[in-house]
Design an enzyme around this catalytic site. Structure first.
Site, PDB file in Angstrom:
ATOM      1  CG  ASP A 104      -2.161   0.718   1.079  1.00 53.50           C
ATOM      2  OD1 ASP A 104      -2.250   1.510   0.130  1.00 53.50           O
ATOM      3  OD2 ASP A 104      -3.065   0.536   1.904  1.00 53.50           O
ATOM      4  N   GLY A 106       1.028   4.220   1.306  1.00 51.33           N
ATOM      5  CA  GLY A 106       1.287   5.091   2.448  1.00 51.33           C
ATOM      6  C   GLY A 106       0.365   6.289   2.479  1.00 51.33           C
ATOM      7  CG  ASP A 183      -4.555   7.173  -2.487  1.00 47.65           C
ATOM      8  OD1 ASP A 183      -3.546   6.629  -1.994  1.00 47.65           O
ATOM      9  OD2 ASP A 183      -5.703   6.919  -2.095  1.00 47.65           O
ATOM     10  CG  ASP A 312      -5.953  -4.808   1.368  1.00 45.73           C
ATOM     11  OD1 ASP A 312      -5.745  -4.340   2.502  1.00 45.73           O
ATOM     12  OD2 ASP A 312      -6.309  -4.093   0.408  1.00 45.73           O
ATOM     13  CB  CYS A 350     -13.061 -24.433   9.019  1.00 47.76           C
ATOM     14  SG  CYS A 350     -11.502 -23.601   8.666  1.00 47.76           S
ATOM     15  CB  CYS A 352      -7.908 -23.798   9.027  1.00 47.71           C
ATOM     16  SG  CYS A 352      -8.435 -23.620  10.743  1.00 47.71           S
ATOM     17  CB  CYS A 355     -11.060 -26.154  12.106  1.00 54.02           C
ATOM     18  SG  CYS A 355     -11.692 -24.499  12.420  1.00 54.02           S
ATOM     19  CG  HIS A 381     -10.906 -20.330  12.062  1.00 54.92           C
ATOM     20  ND1 HIS A 381     -11.483 -21.385  11.383  1.00 54.92           N
ATOM     21  CD2 HIS A 381     -11.876 -19.390  12.216  1.00 54.92           C
ATOM     22  CE1 HIS A 381     -12.752 -21.103  11.141  1.00 54.92           C
ATOM     23  NE2 HIS A 381     -13.021 -19.904  11.634  1.00 54.92           N
TER      24      HIS A 381
HETATM   25 ZN   LIG Z   1     -10.675 -23.248  10.758  1.00 53.08          ZN
END
Ligand SMILES: [Zn+2]
Length: 422
Positions: A104, A106, A183, A312, A350, A352, A355, A381
């Site tokens: 980004d 700044g 910007d 993002d 999930c 992940c 999990c 997660h």
């Molecule tokens: Zn998870």
């Protein structure tokens, strides 16, 4: 679709290929190719503000499906200094992340941290509006003029100045694959005349960013090409947003055009889809579009169906550290006592690491005990939940069932949360 050979750096540098475009909406599926690898879009890009996703190893970010990471030029310029990243071989090398990276510019940070307006920009457009509200009774730490922004470091109070040229120099030293033009970011509280002034300034700065970017690309021989995205401002005003998209979309300075675009600034949450569609109907179709600071599940659907390719947001990791987690049933806090004896996973759908290895009872325990691992596990997660959700949107677009997938998700998911950039 738009294969852009790098003229000065390595071989193939940056391109965007569209694989599929919806006929009844602006949504599309594509691939952004960068010197550090491809990004399959639409994609959610997790935020590692200071060259780290707080509490999580880069390997874990890769395992959970992150295709790229976004860091912040403002923070890295102040600490450790962009020259250090340059010497290290660039952001990815420095933080042990081999994949694509974004920075980004700044612009948002010098104003948000300097002036002191809230980091959460999604706000009610109906509330009162005046330009000095952002300063309030706080010390004004940033001053904007036509040339740039003078600001006081939030770390040690030292004075600094960012201009479009400085932002480009800093971002070239940091070396991310995708950078954003400098910007002036406004809030919904600013008056209409001020929004116009800020937009004119952003346009003038865009030209200066393109010129400096071209110069640095030519000077820094042998470095991978860094793509530059222009940032579309204009707050909630249709004519301003369309003008910014028209002007920046077609802008070319000394043969240099933007490689893609960011949609930034104050976004009234209730009008998110409308604002984004105004812009994306005008921007060149063959260039990628990034929606800055948006990452709440319901907003990601709106962004995708209105033609945004990447997103993002720092919320997924920030709220994780306060024990808040996203699940298919909505968002809740693991520190709540109702989880003390809950031996199920955070979200049974999930996949992940957290999990598949831990229970809500364990998570409740580590949050209550203020154990460091609580941040790591909850962040893994939440990042997986958001990354996977956007991956599922991409697959649904390819399978032709995006509308059904959206209706199914939103029918179950109820919690609403805002926009946040770090
Ligand atoms: Zn998870």
């Amino acid at each position: 679709m738009n294969n852009r050979e790098c003229r000065f750096g390595n071989a193939l540098s940056f391109s965007f290929d569209i694989k599929h475009a919806e006929s009844d909406s602006l949504a599309r599926v594509g691939t952004i190719n960068t010197p550090h690898g491809p990004i399959q879009t639409p994609a959610f890009i997790p935020v590692g503000t200071k060259a780290t996703v707080k509490s999580v190893l880069p390997e874990a970010m890769a395992d959970l499906g992150a295709q790229a990471l976004l860091s912040n030029a403002y923070h890295l310029y102040l600490q450790p200094g962009s020259d250090i990243l340059d010497e290290a071989g660039g952001l990815g090398e420095f933080m042990n992340w081999p994949g694509p990276t974004f920075t980004d510019s700044g612009g948002f940070q010098v104003l948000s941290l300097g002036v002191g307006f809230k980091k959460v920009l999604a706000m009610d457009a109906q509330t009162f509006r005046r330009d000095d509200v952002i300063a309030g009774n706080k010390d004004r730490l940033a001053h904007v003029d036509d040339e740039g922004v003078t600001f006081k470091s939030h770390l040690d109070g030292s004075m600094h100045r960012f201009t479009p040229e400085v932002s480009m120099q800093v971002q070239h030293q940091i070396g991310a694959d995708i950078m954003f033009a400098f910007d002036e970011c406004t809030t919904l509280h600013n008056t209409r005349p001020y929004q116009e002034l800020a937009m004119d300034r952003t346009y003038a700065w865009a030209i200066r960013c393109l010129d400096e970017h071209k110069k640095l690309t030519q000077e820094r021989v042998g470095k991978p090409y860094q793509a530059l995205f222009g940032v579309i401002q204009g707050a909630q005003y249709e004519d301003l947003r369309k003008k910014a998209a028209t002007d920046l979309g077609s802008l070319e300075s000394n043969g240099q055009a933007f490689d893609g675009f960011g949609i930034g600034g104050a976004l009234d949450k209730g009008q998110l889809g409308t604002i984004v569609s105004w812009v994306n109907e005008i921007l060149p179709e063959d260039k990628p579009r990034h929606l800055l600071g948006i990452g709440a599940p319901e907003d990601l659907f709106v962004g995708v169906e209105n033609g945004c390719d990447t997103f993002d947001c720092v919320l997924a990791s920030r709220i994780a550290r306060t024990s808040a987690v996203y699940t298919m049933e909505g968002r809740f806090n693991l520190s709540n006592s109702r989880f003390k004896r809950d031996f199920t996973s955070i979200d049974d759908e999930c996949d992940c690491y957290t999990c598949t290895h831990y229970t809500r009872a364990y998570m409740h325990h580590v949050f209550r005990g203020k154990e460091i691992i609580s941040a790591t596990l909850a962040t893994i997660h939440n990042e997986r939940f958001i990354v996977r959700l956007v991956d599922q949107m991409r697959q649904a677009l390819l399978d032709g069932n995006f509308a059904d997938m959206k209706a199914d998700f939103l029918g179950r998911y109820t919690h609403r949360s805002g926009q946040a950039r770090d």
